[in-house]
Design a protein around this motif. Structure first.
Motif, PDB file in Angstrom:
ATOM      1  N   TYR A   1     -11.056  -8.161  -2.580  1.00  0.00           N
ATOM      2  CA  TYR A   1     -11.937  -8.190  -3.745  1.00  0.00           C
ATOM      3  C   TYR A   1     -11.149  -8.253  -5.051  1.00  0.00           C
ATOM      4  O   TYR A   1     -11.653  -8.689  -6.079  1.00  0.00           O
ATOM      5  N   ARG A   2      -9.907  -7.814  -4.992  1.00  0.00           N
ATOM      6  CA  ARG A   2      -9.083  -7.848  -6.207  1.00  0.00           C
ATOM      7  C   ARG A   2      -8.568  -9.245  -6.525  1.00  0.00           C
ATOM      8  O   ARG A   2      -8.043  -9.495  -7.598  1.00  0.00           O
ATOM      9  N   ASN A   3      -8.678 -10.137  -5.581  1.00  0.00           N
ATOM     10  CA  ASN A   3      -8.155 -11.481  -5.794  1.00  0.00           C
ATOM     11  C   ASN A   3      -9.122 -12.268  -6.692  1.00  0.00           C
ATOM     12  O   ASN A   3     -10.325 -12.332  -6.413  1.00  0.00           O
ATOM     13  N   PRO A   4      -8.622 -12.877  -7.761  1.00  0.00           N
ATOM     14  CA  PRO A   4      -9.505 -13.551  -8.718  1.00  0.00           C
ATOM     15  C   PRO A   4     -10.337 -14.662  -8.082  1.00  0.00           C
ATOM     16  O   PRO A   4     -11.516 -14.820  -8.420  1.00  0.00           O
ATOM     17  N   VAL A   5      -9.744 -15.399  -7.168  1.00  0.00           N
ATOM     18  CA  VAL A   5     -10.496 -16.485  -6.543  1.00  0.00           C
ATOM     19  C   VAL A   5     -11.643 -15.929  -5.715  1.00  0.00           C
ATOM     20  O   VAL A   5     -12.781 -16.392  -5.803  1.00  0.00           O
ATOM     21  N   VAL A   6     -11.317 -14.906  -4.926  1.00  0.00           N
ATOM     22  CA  VAL A   6     -12.365 -14.300  -4.102  1.00  0.00           C
ATOM     23  C   VAL A   6     -13.471 -13.754  -5.003  1.00  0.00           C
ATOM     24  O   VAL A   6     -14.668 -13.920  -4.727  1.00  0.00           O
ATOM     25  N   TYR A   7     -13.051 -13.120  -6.089  1.00  0.00           N
ATOM     26  CA  TYR A   7     -14.025 -12.568  -7.024  1.00  0.00           C
ATOM     27  C   TYR A   7     -14.974 -13.661  -7.514  1.00  0.00           C
ATOM     28  O   TYR A   7     -16.187 -13.489  -7.546  1.00  0.00           O
ATOM     29  N   LYS A   8     -14.409 -14.819  -7.843  1.00  0.00           N
ATOM     30  CA  LYS A   8     -15.235 -15.937  -8.306  1.00  0.00           C
ATOM     31  C   LYS A   8     -16.184 -16.416  -7.219  1.00  0.00           C
ATOM     32  O   LYS A   8     -17.349 -16.714  -7.466  1.00  0.00           O
ATOM     33  N   ILE A   9     -15.654 -16.509  -6.014  1.00  0.00           N
ATOM     34  CA  ILE A   9     -16.472 -17.023  -4.920  1.00  0.00           C
ATOM     35  C   ILE A   9     -17.690 -16.136  -4.678  1.00  0.00           C
ATOM     36  O   ILE A   9     -18.782 -16.621  -4.375  1.00  0.00           O
ATOM     37  N   THR A  10     -17.490 -14.818  -4.855  1.00  0.00           N
ATOM     38  CA  THR A  10     -18.630 -13.925  -4.622  1.00  0.00           C
ATOM     39  C   THR A  10     -19.778 -14.235  -5.585  1.00  0.00           C
ATOM     40  O   THR A  10     -20.919 -13.879  -5.335  1.00  0.00           O
ATOM     41  N   ARG A  11     -19.446 -14.899  -6.653  1.00  0.00           N
ATOM     42  CA  ARG A  11     -20.486 -15.233  -7.632  1.00  0.00           C
ATOM     43  C   ARG A  11     -20.955 -16.683  -7.540  1.00  0.00           C
ATOM     44  O   ARG A  11     -21.743 -17.142  -8.365  1.00  0.00           O
TER      45      ARG A  11
ATOM     46  N   ARG B   1     -12.504  -5.803   1.235  1.00  0.00           N
ATOM     47  CA  ARG B   1     -11.959  -4.561   0.679  1.00  0.00           C
ATOM     48  C   ARG B   1     -11.160  -4.941  -0.564  1.00  0.00           C
ATOM     49  O   ARG B   1     -10.873  -6.117  -0.796  1.00  0.00           O
ATOM     50  N   ALA B   2     -10.771  -3.920  -1.300  1.00  0.00           N
ATOM     51  CA  ALA B   2      -9.905  -4.166  -2.460  1.00  0.00           C
ATOM     52  C   ALA B   2      -8.520  -3.662  -2.133  1.00  0.00           C
ATOM     53  O   ALA B   2      -8.359  -2.496  -1.780  1.00  0.00           O
ATOM     54  N   PHE B   3      -7.537  -4.546  -2.177  1.00  0.00           N
ATOM     55  CA  PHE B   3      -6.185  -4.087  -1.827  1.00  0.00           C
ATOM     56  C   PHE B   3      -5.114  -4.901  -2.556  1.00  0.00           C
ATOM     57  O   PHE B   3      -5.375  -5.982  -3.112  1.00  0.00           O
ATOM     58  N   SER B   4      -3.917  -4.356  -2.506  1.00  0.00           N
ATOM     59  CA  SER B   4      -2.762  -5.034  -3.102  1.00  0.00           C
ATOM     60  C   SER B   4      -2.068  -5.829  -2.010  1.00  0.00           C
ATOM     61  O   SER B   4      -2.127  -5.446  -0.847  1.00  0.00           O
ATOM     62  N   PRO B   5      -1.350  -6.865  -2.352  1.00  0.00           N
ATOM     63  CA  PRO B   5      -1.248  -7.485  -3.674  1.00  0.00           C
ATOM     64  C   PRO B   5      -2.471  -8.356  -3.984  1.00  0.00           C
ATOM     65  O   PRO B   5      -3.034  -8.945  -3.073  1.00  0.00           O
ATOM     66  N   LYS B   6      -2.785  -8.422  -5.251  1.00  0.00           N
ATOM     67  CA  LYS B   6      -4.026  -9.106  -5.579  1.00  0.00           C
ATOM     68  C   LYS B   6      -3.915 -10.620  -5.433  1.00  0.00           C
ATOM     69  O   LYS B   6      -4.918 -11.329  -5.392  1.00  0.00           O
TER      70      LYS B   6
ATOM     71  N   GLN C   1       0.842  -1.208   0.000  1.00  0.00           N
ATOM     72  CA  GLN C   1       0.000   0.000   0.000  1.00  0.00           C
ATOM     73  C   GLN C   1       0.876   1.256   0.000  1.00  0.00           C
ATOM     74  O   GLN C   1       0.376   2.350   0.263  1.00  0.00           O
ATOM     75  N   SER C   2       2.189   1.096  -0.198  1.00  0.00           N
ATOM     76  CA  SER C   2       3.167   2.199  -0.118  1.00  0.00           C
ATOM     77  C   SER C   2       3.116   2.912   1.228  1.00  0.00           C
ATOM     78  O   SER C   2       3.306   4.125   1.301  1.00  0.00           O
ATOM     79  N   LEU C   3       2.821   2.180   2.272  1.00  0.00           N
ATOM     80  CA  LEU C   3       2.810   2.790   3.594  1.00  0.00           C
ATOM     81  C   LEU C   3       4.115   2.470   4.310  1.00  0.00           C
ATOM     82  O   LEU C   3       4.593   1.343   4.247  1.00  0.00           O
ATOM     83  N   CYS C   4       4.664   3.522   4.930  1.00  0.00           N
ATOM     84  CA  CYS C   4       5.877   3.308   5.704  1.00  0.00           C
ATOM     85  C   CYS C   4       5.478   3.289   7.184  1.00  0.00           C
ATOM     86  O   CYS C   4       4.896   4.243   7.686  1.00  0.00           O
ATOM     87  N   ILE C   5       5.779   2.190   7.832  1.00  0.00           N
ATOM     88  CA  ILE C   5       5.313   2.016   9.203  1.00  0.00           C
ATOM     89  C   ILE C   5       6.497   1.726  10.115  1.00  0.00           C
ATOM     90  O   ILE C   5       7.355   0.903   9.788  1.00  0.00           O
ATOM     91  N   ILE C   6       6.538   2.406  11.248  1.00  0.00           N
ATOM     92  CA  ILE C   6       7.643   2.204  12.195  1.00  0.00           C
ATOM     93  C   ILE C   6       7.319   1.060  13.140  1.00  0.00           C
ATOM     94  O   ILE C   6       6.214   0.981  13.687  1.00  0.00           O
ATOM     95  N   ASN C   7       8.279   0.186  13.324  1.00  0.00           N
ATOM     96  CA  ASN C   7       8.152  -0.857  14.330  1.00  0.00           C
ATOM     97  C   ASN C   7       8.592  -0.269  15.670  1.00  0.00           C
ATOM     98  O   ASN C   7       9.775  -0.173  15.957  1.00  0.00           O
ATOM     99  N   ALA C   8       7.621   0.133  16.456  1.00  0.00           N
ATOM    100  CA  ALA C   8       7.945   0.793  17.722  1.00  0.00           C
ATOM    101  C   ALA C   8       7.803  -0.172  18.893  1.00  0.00           C
ATOM    102  O   ALA C   8       7.497   0.224  20.010  1.00  0.00           O
ATOM    103  N   ALA C   9       8.018  -1.448  18.611  1.00  0.00           N
ATOM    104  CA  ALA C   9       7.906  -2.439  19.688  1.00  0.00           C
ATOM    105  C   ALA C   9       9.163  -2.489  20.530  1.00  0.00           C
ATOM    106  O   ALA C   9       9.188  -3.149  21.559  1.00  0.00           O
ATOM    107  N   TYR C  10      10.214  -1.831  20.061  1.00  0.00           N
ATOM    108  CA  TYR C  10      11.445  -1.856  20.839  1.00  0.00           C
ATOM    109  C   TYR C  10      11.333  -0.919  22.036  1.00  0.00           C
ATOM    110  O   TYR C  10      10.635   0.106  21.971  1.00  0.00           O
ATOM    111  N   THR C  11      12.045  -1.275  23.097  1.00  0.00           N
ATOM    112  CA  THR C  11      12.023  -0.466  24.311  1.00  0.00           C
ATOM    113  C   THR C  11      12.303   1.003  23.963  1.00  0.00           C
ATOM    114  O   THR C  11      13.203   1.273  23.177  1.00  0.00           O
ATOM    115  N   TYR C  12      11.561   1.897  24.521  1.00  0.00           N
ATOM    116  CA  TYR C  12      11.663   3.364  24.367  1.00  0.00           C
ATOM    117  C   TYR C  12      11.050   3.902  23.064  1.00  0.00           C
ATOM    118  O   TYR C  12      10.703   5.081  23.012  1.00  0.00           O
ATOM    119  N   ASP C  13      10.941   3.090  22.000  1.00  0.00           N
ATOM    120  CA  ASP C  13      10.602   3.678  20.711  1.00  0.00           C
ATOM    121  C   ASP C  13       9.232   4.349  20.694  1.00  0.00           C
ATOM    122  O   ASP C  13       9.092   5.471  20.204  1.00  0.00           O
TER     123      ASP C  13
END
Lengths: 380, 606
Positions: B542-552, B485-490, B413-425
């Motif tokens: 929803y972008r996944n082809p298998v899921v798309y098929k299942i919805t139908r 939802r619709a998201f990457s990777p498909k 999703q081009s999101l940059c996320i900090i791993n703040a699980a380390y002590t103090y972070d």
């Protein structure tokens, strides 16, 4: 590298890293991950070893609810595979668990007693005396203030010699100090604490707890100066580990009663969040009660609002950072009262309600006494 | 005249050897300490007196056990004083009393001698007091507790000579190399010369002065002298040094900046001298907790040692000293930040944990240092300043397991996320608004991350309504709610997300599978007491082809089987072990598919 080897390497890396961490959230999280990887692998010995380390990390890092779950798993596997796992190690952990279980008000008294009976049976079967067990029976009765039984068990404990399951000398001394305080003998308590205060006896949680425990007795004895010193020494030892939330409460009471309000507020700001993270209700109770006392005194001391940096998750959070001390006092009192209600209901006593009722009478000890001046200025 | 100690000397020796001192080799320190005390006392009497100490291993004939001779030209003892020190030992039946009473010079002398019995069969002391030079005495004591005192015939220069007759098994402690090494080890800073004589050669043991006792022409010389001292003392090429001084505790010395990140066991231990005598190489409590990026060598003249004289007593003086030394290290770091940021960056690479520990409790320091502090993100390690350059919102995850879940999908999703699980972070990140009030902070977890995924259109929502309804029905017993939802990777059909609370509940579930009924009910109690009703989340893509098929898919049986398998697969993809209910679901799903397949296949044959 095969998947198998990868998992093994990951496990070894996680366990190694965890051992090199201070006690606290990061260590707990690292060991939880080790448990997850070991569970996927399904290797009993790794699953057991990782959980053993996790129980310890949780007990010393302020996550007793997680310790309980991991311990239940260990005990089940210990029984399922006789002779496979270390007997002393499981009994020692059992002691930690029974010392924490009272803090979960949903666990009934009957179950707590059953746990103590089970620990008794297992200790005897393993050839240990009952010094450790009676220590925990004493603490349990003390928890709901069944004074007669508590005193009886405390003395009963002394009838058994020290052995592999009984506590280390520092913890034994600390227990005697607590008992003296519980029995109303402040002076004796401080006297008994001397080997700890002289640093002749220490361990992972002593003198940390002892310093906090003797603050109030010292104030009652009018020995403010010593109390100030032990506040400085003791707070430094506990201020970075949320397992000591209850002891932070003792320091908070001390700061409020000596009118060191600025330091007291800083303590609330730093540790409030721990009440959301440490789910031990006894710890929360002690902290909430202390904060109530503080804001009650502040409301009397000064008019108008206070400036406090509290996190957004605080239910009365205000963007301006300004709070009415009366509102804060009421909120902390209400939180403490709710916990007291839950404990008393389970305990079938009114000990916690009484403890709360007596909170404001502590103000009788209120007397301004400055913190160590040269402590702050000697090096400037 | 023959006397007998009033106490069980063997017991005291055992106490000293096995409980008080960490090593029998302490006897050399005690000899030196007795010597120094005697020399200091004599200097009070005669300020111009030139004191010295002398250690000697005279050659022994044949197989005779070795003898160590220690001499000082200090104040010496009168006959009364000899009786006094003996009384001190005699009255001390417990270690605590022993140490409570030995504060004065004479008492200390006795306790020091006692420690020599740990390695000696017999000790002979010859002494002549500077207060009465006409008489010299000999005291001869045995490890069994007997002793004798006599007036010597010949005269003696003021001072004391102690002869230790080696006890069987202690020969190693009497080897010349050992004695010399120990004398240097304990006494290298002592202000009186210590000469060591072995056969013909006599060498001065404590020739070199530590750099903080020297004066330097310029700062380059000074720097080289300090670093050289680090090299010879620890065999380490240190990153840098900070000279330390504190009026509290009367402390002077040096802190060496470690050239590597120390392990937990290595932290916080320092080499400490008390009045120039080595106290310990493992002293704790000298520096504030955060300052584990240095290793110190210091001398303190005004701190109180513990009973064993191997570390300091926790008192006000130590607390104030600790603060003072901490402040000097803090000044050093701040100076470096202005004078040599490049060098500071290198230091932070090694010691960011130490710096973070300070920054978290020290606002001013935080303001200066936050821009250099590294944080781990799903896009590599970066500082907050680097992060802010490309992002308006700081997203962070304060939980290790949550970060693991978030990281596998955030990148797509081009999101940059900090791993703040380390002590103090996490605490540090939350302080950022104090420097940049306008930066937005967002604490993310695996479930909230799905909010950033694309929502379906109303028409699409209609299409999937049946799937969602059925999936929710199937997964309700698994305490899981379903989203789409619709998201990457498909390629990813579904995400299984659990909050920290749900993860805790999963661990209870797993444990109940092995625990007996009693412990299962205890766990139920614990869970109920926490009072949260958090659910896990299964988010279809929803972008996944298998899921798309299942919805139908019209065939409800097939749809059920598909949901079951996708659910279990999503758990497996999140790298979690399956509990037995989930395992059963997987088996049921697989068998169902095989059965359906077999039916179809049979149909073709017919």
């Amino acid at each position: 590298m095969s998947e198998n080897e990868l998992e093994l390497e990951e496990l070894a890396e996680l366990l190694g890293r965890a051992l090199d961490l201070d006690e606290g959230d990061e260590q707990i999280a690292t060991l939880e991950e080790a448990v997850r990887v070991a569970d996927i692998r399904g290797d009993l010995e790794f699953q057991y070893g990782a959980r053993e380390a996790l129980v310890r990390a949780c007990i010393f890092g302020g996550a007793s609810e997680k310790a309980l779950v991991a311990f239940a798993w260990l005990l089940a596997q210990f029984d399922k595979h006789p002779g496979k796992f270390d007997q002393w190690a499981i009994l020692w952990k059992y002691k930690w668990i029974v010392s924490q279980v009272c803090s979960f008000p949903n666990v009934s008294k009957a179950r707590i007693y059953k746990m103590l009976d089970d620990l008794t049976e297992r200790s005897e079967a393993a050839g240990y005396g009952l010094r450790a067990v009676y220590n925990h029976r004493y603490r349990t009765e003390k928890f709901w203030d069944n004074r007669e039984k508590a005193v009886e068990y405390f003395h009963k404990m002394q009838e058994f010699p020290e052995d592999g399951l009984s506590n280390c000398p520092a913890c034994e001394t600390d227990e005697r100090v607590s008992f003296s305080i519980y029995s109303g003998h402040d002076e004796k308590a401080v006297e008994l604490a001397q080997p700890i205060l002289d640093a002749r006896e220490k361990c992972a949680s002593v003198p940390h707890r002892t310093y906090a425990n003797i603050l109030l007795p010292l104030l009652r004895l009018g020995r403010q100066k010593e109390a100030v010193l032990y506040h400085h020494l003791g707070y430094g030892l506990i201020c970075n580990n949320k397992t000591f939330l209850d002891k932070v409460g003792e320091h908070l009471v001390f700061l409020a009663l000596t009118h060191n309000f600025e330091s007291a507020i800083a303590l609330v700001e730093k540790h409030y969040l721990w009440t959301e993270q440490n789910r031990d209700l006894l710890c929360q109770f002690r902290f909430f009660r202390a904060a109530w006392l503080l804001f009650e005194m502040l409301a009397e001391q000064q008019e108008g609002s206070l400036e406090l940096r509290l996190p957004r998750s605080f239910p009365l959070y205000s963007d301006s950072g300004r709070y009415e001390p009366t509102r804060l006092a009421a909120w902390f009192k209400q939180e403490a009262t709710e916990i007291a209600r839950r404990f008393d209901e389970r305990n079938e006593t009114d000990f916690f309600a009484r403890t709360l009722d007596q909170t404001l009478s502590l103000k009788a000890l209120s007397e301004p006494f400055p913190l160590l001046e040269d402590f702050e200025t000697a090096f400037e | 005249m023959e006397y007998k100690f009033q106490v069980n000397l063997g017991g005291i020796i055992d106490l000293l050897a096995n409980h008080t001192y960490s090593s029998p080799q302490i006897f050399i320190r005690e000899l030196l300490q007795n010597g120094v005390d005697a020399l200091v006392a004599r200097r009070h009497l005669e300020p111009e007196h030139r004191g010295e100490m002398h250690l000697e291993l005279p050659p022994q004939s044949g197989n005779a056990s070795p003898v160590l001779v220690f001499r000082d030209n200090g104040i010496g003892l009168t006959e009364d004083e000899i009786h006094l020190f003996l009384a001190t030992i005699g009255q001390s039946s417990k270690r605590d009393e022993l140490f409570a009473q030995h504060r004065d010079f004479i008492g200390q002398f006795g306790v020091g001698l006692l420690s020599c019995f740990v390695v000696s069969e017999q000790i002979v002391v010859r002494t002549c007091s500077a207060k009465d030079e006409t008489k010299a005495f000999e005291w001869r004591g045995n490890a069994d507790g007997t002793y004798s005192i006599k007036l010597l015939d010949q005269k003696m220069e003021p001072g004391t000579e102690v002869r230790l007759y080696c006890k069987g098994g202690s020969e190693d402690n009497f080897r010349p190399e050992t004695v010399k090494r120990l004398a240097h080890h304990y006494g290298s800073l002592l202000p009186f010369p210590i000469n060591f004589e072995d056969g013909a050669a006599t060498t001065l043991v404590n020739e070199d002065r530590p750099p903080w006792q020297e004066e330097f022409l310029d700062s380059d010389f000074e720097r080289e002298a300090y670093l050289e001292y680090g090299r010879t003392t620890f065999g380490t090429e240190f990153f840098d040094y900070v000279s330390l001084r504190s009026s509290a505790g009367d402390v002077s010395g040096v802190a060496f900046v470690l050239p590597f990140s120390p392990s937990l066991a290595m932290r916080k231990t320092h080499r400490v001298y008390l009045k120039n005598m080595l106290l310990s190489e493992q002293t704790e409590g000298l520096l504030p907790d955060w300052a584990f990026f240095v290793k110190c060598v210091v001398n303190a003249n005004d701190l109180r040692p513990t009973a064993s004289r191997e570390s300091f007593y926790e008192d006000e003086a130590l607390a104030v000293t600790r603060r003072a030394l901490g402040l000097q290290l803090r000044h050093y770091l701040i100076d470096l930040a202005t004078s040599n940021p490049g060098r500071l960056k290198q230091l932070i690479q090694l010691h960011f944990l130490s710096i973070k520990a300070l920054a978290v409790d020290d606002e001013e320091f935080f303001r200066i240092f936050f821009k250099w502090l590294p944080f781990e993100t799903n896009m590599g390690t970066m500082t907050l300043t680097e992060y802010i350059k490309d992002h308006d919102v700081i997203r962070y995850v304060p939980d290790r397991d949550q970060f693991r879940q978030v990281a596998r999908i955030a990148g797509a999703q081009s999101l940059c996320i900090i791993n703040a699980a380390y002590t103090y972070d996490a605490e540090l990140i939350q302080k950022i608004n104090e420097v940049f009030p306008n930066i937005q902070l967002e604490m993310v977890d695996s479930q909230s991350l799905t909010h950033s995924f694309e929502y379906l259109t109303l028409a699409e929502q209609d299409e999937v309504a049946k799937l969602i309804e059925l999936a929710n029905e199937i997964l309700l017993p698994f305490k899981c709610m379903v989203e789409i939802r619709a998201f990457s990777p498909k390629e990813l059909p579904a995400l299984y997300n659990v909050s920290a609370e749900v993860q805790f509940k999963r661990s209870i579930e797993t444990t109940k599978e092995v625990a007996d009924t009693f412990w299962s009910s205890v766990l139920d109690d614990v869970e109920a007491g926490l009072g949260d009703d958090a659910l896990a989340q299964l988010c279809f893509n929803y972008r996944n082809p298998v899921v798309y098929k299942i919805t139908r898919m019209r065939d409800e049986t097939l749809l059920r089987l598909s949901i079951q398998i996708l659910y279990v697969q999503a758990i497996l993809l999140s790298h979690r072990p399956l509990n037995s209910k989930e395992m059963a679901l997987l088996n049921e799903g697989l068998l169902g598919f095989i059965e359906r397949g077999a039916d179809v296949f049979e149909g073709w044959i017919q």
